[in-house]
Design an enzyme around this catalytic site. Structure first.
Site, mmCIF file in Angstrom:
data_model
loop_
_atom_site.group_PDB
_atom_site.id
_atom_site.type_symbol
_atom_site.label_atom_id
_atom_site.label_comp_id
_atom_site.label_asym_id
_atom_site.label_seq_id
_atom_site.Cartn_x
_atom_site.Cartn_y
_atom_site.Cartn_z
ATOM 1 N N GLU A 125 -14.624 -4.795 -49.060
ATOM 2 C CA GLU A 125 -15.153 -4.715 -47.703
ATOM 3 C C GLU A 125 -16.269 -3.658 -47.677
ATOM 4 O O GLU A 125 -16.075 -2.591 -48.245
ATOM 5 C CB GLU A 125 -14.072 -4.313 -46.696
ATOM 6 C CG GLU A 125 -14.612 -4.375 -45.266
ATOM 7 C CD GLU A 125 -13.540 -4.036 -44.207
ATOM 8 O OE1 GLU A 125 -12.418 -3.670 -44.577
ATOM 9 O OE2 GLU A 125 -13.869 -4.141 -43.030
ATOM 10 N N ALA A 266 -8.491 3.920 -46.671
ATOM 11 C CA ALA A 266 -7.688 2.921 -47.361
ATOM 12 C C ALA A 266 -8.228 1.543 -47.027
ATOM 13 O O ALA A 266 -9.090 1.396 -46.165
ATOM 14 C CB ALA A 266 -6.223 3.013 -46.932
ATOM 15 N N MET A 267 -7.686 0.520 -47.720
ATOM 16 C CA MET A 267 -8.208 -0.837 -47.554
ATOM 17 C C MET A 267 -7.079 -1.861 -47.554
ATOM 18 O O MET A 267 -6.209 -1.836 -48.411
ATOM 19 C CB MET A 267 -9.213 -1.113 -48.680
ATOM 20 C CG MET A 267 -9.843 -2.485 -48.628
ATOM 21 S SD MET A 267 -10.814 -2.712 -47.101
ATOM 22 C CE MET A 267 -10.551 -4.453 -46.837
ATOM 23 N N GLU A 268 -7.176 -2.773 -46.589
ATOM 24 C CA GLU A 268 -6.063 -3.692 -46.284
ATOM 25 C C GLU A 268 -6.070 -4.978 -47.101
ATOM 26 O O GLU A 268 -5.560 -6.008 -46.626
ATOM 27 C CB GLU A 268 -6.134 -4.042 -44.793
ATOM 28 C CG GLU A 268 -7.324 -4.937 -44.364
ATOM 29 C CD GLU A 268 -8.514 -4.187 -43.810
ATOM 30 O OE1 GLU A 268 -8.672 -2.994 -44.145
ATOM 31 O OE2 GLU A 268 -9.311 -4.791 -43.057
ATOM 32 N N HIS A 301 -1.625 1.605 -40.363
ATOM 33 C CA HIS A 301 -2.900 0.938 -40.068
ATOM 34 C C HIS A 301 -3.154 -0.222 -41.041
ATOM 35 O O HIS A 301 -3.424 -1.345 -40.619
ATOM 36 C CB HIS A 301 -4.032 1.967 -40.131
ATOM 37 C CG HIS A 301 -5.386 1.419 -39.845
ATOM 38 N ND1 HIS A 301 -5.974 1.478 -38.601
ATOM 39 C CD2 HIS A 301 -6.271 0.774 -40.632
ATOM 40 C CE1 HIS A 301 -7.154 0.905 -38.638
ATOM 41 N NE2 HIS A 301 -7.363 0.461 -39.874
ATOM 42 N N GLU A 302 -3.070 0.064 -42.319
ATOM 43 C CA GLU A 302 -3.380 -0.982 -43.310
ATOM 44 C C GLU A 302 -2.345 -2.099 -43.241
ATOM 45 O O GLU A 302 -2.682 -3.275 -43.343
ATOM 46 C CB GLU A 302 -3.452 -0.401 -44.726
ATOM 47 C CG GLU A 302 -4.436 0.756 -44.899
ATOM 48 C CD GLU A 302 -5.802 0.521 -44.305
ATOM 49 O OE1 GLU A 302 -6.283 -0.631 -44.299
ATOM 50 O OE2 GLU A 302 -6.423 1.500 -43.826
ATOM 51 N N HIS A 305 -3.007 -4.398 -40.346
ATOM 52 C CA HIS A 305 -4.136 -5.304 -40.582
ATOM 53 C C HIS A 305 -3.683 -6.667 -41.105
ATOM 54 O O HIS A 305 -4.407 -7.645 -40.991
ATOM 55 C CB HIS A 305 -5.088 -4.709 -41.625
ATOM 56 C CG HIS A 305 -6.229 -3.922 -41.046
ATOM 57 N ND1 HIS A 305 -6.981 -4.358 -39.985
ATOM 58 C CD2 HIS A 305 -6.778 -2.732 -41.428
ATOM 59 C CE1 HIS A 305 -7.937 -3.465 -39.724
ATOM 60 N NE2 HIS A 305 -7.828 -2.459 -40.579
ATOM 61 N N GLU A 324 -10.698 -3.616 -36.209
ATOM 62 C CA GLU A 324 -10.520 -2.165 -36.363
ATOM 63 C C GLU A 324 -10.046 -1.493 -35.071
ATOM 64 O O GLU A 324 -9.142 -0.665 -35.086
ATOM 65 C CB GLU A 324 -11.801 -1.513 -36.898
ATOM 66 C CG GLU A 324 -12.169 -1.938 -38.318
ATOM 67 C CD GLU A 324 -11.058 -1.730 -39.344
ATOM 68 O OE1 GLU A 324 -10.073 -1.018 -39.046
ATOM 69 O OE2 GLU A 324 -11.151 -2.297 -40.449
HETATM 70 N N1 TRP Z 1 -11.093 -1.800 -43.510
HETATM 71 C C1 TRP Z 1 -10.724 -0.496 -43.954
HETATM 72 C C2 TRP Z 1 -9.807 0.085 -42.897
HETATM 73 O O1 TRP Z 1 -10.177 0.340 -41.811
HETATM 74 C C3 TRP Z 1 -11.804 0.481 -44.179
HETATM 75 C C4 TRP Z 1 -12.932 0.152 -45.067
HETATM 76 C C5 TRP Z 1 -14.005 -0.575 -44.777
HETATM 77 C C6 TRP Z 1 -13.205 0.693 -46.328
HETATM 78 N N2 TRP Z 1 -14.936 -0.516 -45.789
HETATM 79 C C7 TRP Z 1 -14.454 0.264 -46.728
HETATM 80 C C8 TRP Z 1 -12.491 1.514 -47.153
HETATM 81 C C9 TRP Z 1 -15.043 0.658 -47.937
HETATM 82 C C10 TRP Z 1 -13.076 1.900 -48.346
HETATM 83 C C11 TRP Z 1 -14.330 1.502 -48.720
HETATM 84 O O2 TRP Z 1 -8.673 0.259 -43.085
HETATM 85 ZN ZN ZN Z 2 -8.912 -0.691 -40.508
#
Ligand code: TRP
Ligand code: ZN
Length: 896
Positions: A125, A266-268, A301-302, A305, A324
């Site tokens: 993302e 973090a990333m979902e 949060h993650e 998602h 978000e």
């Molecule tokens: N979608 C992620 C969240 O809000 C955040 C996110 C978006 C992200 N782009 C990213 C994390 C790039 C790391 C690097 O939880």
């Molecule tokens: Zn998020």
């Protein structure tokens, strides 16, 4: 890296994708210096599009092979230009086979596939998948993925991707493989793989439906003593989403992986969440109470998602707040429910509003101001903002305030019933909320389309003879870049009226029958609107915008006495706190102006006595003493009341920002309060000192927070008794919260042996990266720090710009968290800043662009400082090889 001006992308130009993808099969041969990726994409023309070209995106990858329906394509068969690969007039059904090569070990942007400490990770993302293969890398293209991973078995014993593990085995030459299949279709930004030498804590967990799922938290060797809290948070999140929203985990396996090099929190990724170590690793030795709370919030949060983001995703990146804003709202509610108590919820609410005011209000008033649903961008990475996230969450919260909890839940249910498996827009969410409740939410759309923080000015008229109260509300919204005229918003304003004893008056809306309420939600939809209340037998004190029911600035001319009264009596805890903040802000602004006047008159030495005169009245001190000693109030709440508005918040209240005067004034007030309240503070310190084993729960962490804010006040006195107290706390602490607070008190003081304390701390935690980050931050934000000290720290062996957490711990903390040192009148802070932005630009554009925002508010400073800031911005603008990310930020800053 660009050579010409990067294009602006507009929301109004959205067009459906020309081809839809059914399945994606990928094979990875992972080696750090050269990874080969083979991708088979089965696609067909989109009936909703008139386009017949296949459009693929690719960045910084080598294209080795491209086949369409079995036939190799040559350069003449397609066009490859500026990262876009276009195959003209492709067949209705097209299967593409693509082979690409990449260099994960040279990838310092941390987007796409990269190596961190010898292990492989991905971050896709928003547009990172195109750094792995050519693909229609846009969120409205959803497909089912199968992934084959091959790597050296010794260095990469663990091979993970989204979904379920369906096969694994040995390969020649010491290599092995694992095959993963994700049963759900997803957009490419949710793709992930992890490969390396990791270990996990795992547990089987029973869902409410009875189904058993496997939960894993993966970390580097040596960190298994720091995963329990993340695991507990995950289980609580799963349970909470079942109970509050009826949403179940849809996979048999859910993994969290921690990585030390990560651009954000973090990333979902579907079934394979990847986390910054900062939001996973915790034990009492290394993590503070705030870390524990943040881990719970980010794990939640993650996880949340999975439904709000993954099952229902965004049509395009302009809709980012759809997932978000909603998911932040959900994690805020989760954290509040985990605390459980009514006062605990208020504390959480105050924390969240503080973030909004500290970071989002300034963004909304600056050159990067944008609506919750932006209309244009140059680089989408620059729009993962506090506006999209935190203001977006406030917008979602307003639905709940307007519709009630049950009405909100109905809206959520309808949203999933309509859109599961789809990529949709913010308007679809609003329509679900409206339709499920038979409400007209047309005007509410302006929260998505208009930028800027609305003001609501309130006046009250009381008619003693008629026993009526009239509240007149006037709304306005300042202009923002590209938006001069604003139309009225639909604003829920929760209010109450207090009688002379401080009790809530039961409110009957005029002509209203039915049960009265002590809090009413007024719906302000016009520019000016008057609300009437009858049967009010004495002149009340209004409690306005209870619970911060809308993200606005509320103006009402309270007297000092009324504020002290609200502080002591308001049944709405948020407004009790708010009244104290208003009173403190009033004093802080008076003091700041006094500093400026004294300085102008040349009374540099006499500033203190001028300030002492200004502080003659004791309304604030008295009110704080009452709150401080009110044992009925949660310690966590008392800590919040005792915390003065930050220098950044004070700055936002000034016509022309004067960082030095603000700093002097705020420090002076802190010291005066410490002197006036010394014996109370000492008593509170003793009463709240932590005893026994450490627990991160809200009640114990609240006590520590109160104890430590008290310590920080006492430290303002900077005498030997206080140094000894801090040293003792430092030596005896059995947890990082108390340890760090004590070390901060010492670092900010003139204690003789503070350098020793810092050195001891470093030696003890040398191997704990997250603690060394804290060590850098402590020094970057110390009041005794200047640019030279920070510059010296950049030369420390443990410092590197390549690791985002480390860069943030020192550089960002200094530039954003130490205003008086950063804004040194000679401009040395700005020169340092531009050097660092330029250096980061060639390592990690995304992180560089964040730092590039430190001077957003440059036009609000005195001309002499402004000139130096403009020069620093210009220096960046003129630097060679500027990334799209940084270019967008500095261009917009210079323009507005
Ligand atoms: N979608 C992620 C969240 O809000 C955040 C996110 C978006 C992200 N782009 C990213 C994390 C790039 C790391 C690097 O939880
Ligand atoms: Zn998020």
């Amino acid at each position: 890296m660009r050579t010409d001006t990067p294009p602006t992308i507009y929301r109004k130009d959205y067009a459906a994708p020309s081809y839809l993808v059914d399945t994606v099969d990928m094979g990875f041969d992972l080696t750090p210096a050269r990874t080969l990726v083979a991708t088979r994409i089965v696609m067909r023309r989109n009936p909703a599009s008139s386009e017949q070209d296949i459009v693929l995106y690719g960045e910084e990858i080598e294209l080795l092979q491209l086949r369409l329906n079995g036939k190799t394509l040559h350069a003449r068969d397609y066009r490859l230009d500026g990262g876009i690969l276009r195959i003209p007039r492709a067949p209705q059904d097209s299967t593409l086979e693509i082979e690409t090569a990449l260099r994960p070990d040279h990838n310092t942007s941390l987007m796409g596939l990269y190596v961190s400490n010898g292990n492989f990770f991905t971050q896709c993302e928003a547009e990172g998948f195109r750094k792995i293969t050519y693909f229609p890398d846009r969120p409205d293209v959803m497909a089912r993925y199968t992934v084959m991973l091959r790597a050296d078995k010794k260095t990469c014993p663990v091979l993970l991707s989204n979904g379920n593990l369906i096969e694994q085995g040995e390969l020649p030459d010491g290599r092995h493989y694992a095959k993963w299949e994700d049963p759900f279709k997803k957009p490419s930004y949710l793709f992930a793989l992890v490969a390396g030498n990791l270990v996990c804590q795992e547990e089987s967990f029973r869902l409410k439906s009875g189904r058993e799922v496997l939960l894993q938290v993966w970390v580097e060797h040596g960190n298994l003593d720091k995963t329990q809290h993340a695991m507990d948070s995950l289980k609580n999140s799963i349970r909470w989403d079942e109970e509050r929203f009826g949403l179940e985990l849809d996979l048999d396996r859910f993994m969290i992986v921690a990585v030390g090099d990560f651009n954000m929190g973090a990333m979902e990724n579907k079934g394979l969440n990847i986390f910054n170590t900062k939001f996973v690793l915790a034990n009492p030795r290394i993590a503070t109470d705030i870390d524990y709370a943040n881990i719970e919030a980010v794990v939640g949060h993650e996880y949340f998602h999975n439904w709000t983001g993954n099952r229902v995703t965004c049509r395009d990146w302009f809709q980012l707040s759809l997932k978000e804003g909603l998911t932040v709202f959900r994690d805020q509610e989760f954290s509040a429910d985990m605390i459980g108590t009514e006062s605990g919820r208020a504390v959480k609410r105050i924390d969240d509003v503080r973030v909004l005011r500290q970071a989002q209000f300034p963004e909304d008033a600056g050159p990067m101001a944008h609506p919750v649903r932006p209309d244009s961008f140059v680089e989408i990475n620059n729009f993962y903002t506090v506006t999209v996230y935190e203001k977006g969450a406030e917008v979602v919260r307003m639905y709940q305030t307007l519709l009630g909890r049950d009405g909100f839940r109905k809206g959520m249910d309808l949203y999933f019933a309509r859109h599961d498996g789809q990529a949709v827009a913010c308007d679809d969410f609003r329509a679900a909320m409206a339709d499920a409740n038979q409400r007209d939410l047309q005007q509410f759309e302006r929260w998505y389309s208009q930028a800027g923080t609305p003001r609501v000015a309130v006046t009250m008229a009381y008619d003693a003879a008629a026993k009526t109260v009239e509240l007149t509300l006037r709304q306005s919204c300042p202009p923002t870049p590209g938006q001069t005229e604003k139309l009225p918003f639909h604003i829920p304003v929760a209010i109450g009226l207090l009688d002379a004893k401080g009790r809530d008056i039961v409110l009957q809306a005029e002509g209203g029958k039915g049960k009265g309420a002590i809090t009413r939600v007024l719906e302000l939809t016009q520019a000016v609107q008057t609300f009437h209340f009858s049967g009010i037998s004495e002149r009340p004190v209004p409690s306005l915008l209870r619970g911060f029911s809308a993200p606005v600035v509320l103006e009402y001319s309270y007297s000092d006495a009324e504020l002290a009264f609200l502080m002591a009596h308001d049944s709405d805890a948020f407004n009790r706190w708010e009244a104290g903040q208003r009173l403190a802000m009033r004093r802080l602004l008076t003091l700041t102006h006094a500093v400026q006047e004294a300085r102008q008159a040349g009374h540099v030495v006499a500033v203190e006595s001028v300030l002492n005169n200004v502080l003659q009245d004791t309304a604030l001190t008295d009110a704080l003493r009452i709150t401080l000693n009110d044992k009925k109030l949660d310690p966590a709440f008392r800590e919040l009341v005792l915390t003065l508005p930050s220098e950044t918040m004070i700055a936002e209240q000034m016509e022309v920002i004067d960082p030095q005067a603000i700093h002097t004034a705020r420090q002076f007030l802190r010291r005066s309060l410490a002197q006036a309240l010394r014996s109370d503070l000492e008593a509170i310190y003793k009463a709240n000192r932590s005893k026994g084993p450490y627990h991160p729960d809200a009640a114990s962490s609240g006590k520590r927070a109160l104890q430590n804010v008290v310590l920080s006040y006492l430290a303002e006195l900077d005498d030997e008794a206080v140094h000894a107290l801090a040293q003792k706390q430092c030596d005896n602490a059995n947890n990082m919260t108390d340890r760090l607070a004590a070390l901060a008190a010492l670092t900010n003081s003139h204690a003789e042996d503070k350098q020793d304390a810092l050195a001891d701390f470093y030696a003890e935690f040398e191997d704990e990266a997250l603690v060394i980050d804290k060590w850098f931050t402590l020094q970057a934000t110390a009041r005794t720090t200047d640019v030279d000290a920070v510059r010296a720290l950049t030369q420390h062996l443990a410092f590197t710009l390549k690791n985002p957490n480390r860069a943030r711990s020192l550089i960002f903390s200094f530039c954003n968290g130490n205003p008086s040192a950063f804004h040194a009148t000679d401009g040395s802070g700005y020169a340092f800043w531009s050097e660092q932005v330029i250096a980061l630009n060639s390592i990690n554009p995304q992180v560089a662009a964040r730092l590039a925002r430190s001077l957003d508010r440059w036009r609000k400073y005195a001309p002499a400082l402004q000139e130096k800031m403009r020069a620093a911005l210009q220096k960046i603008a003129d630097a060679p090889n500027l990334s799209r990310d940084v270019a967008e930020v500095v261009t917009k800053s210079l323009a507005h």
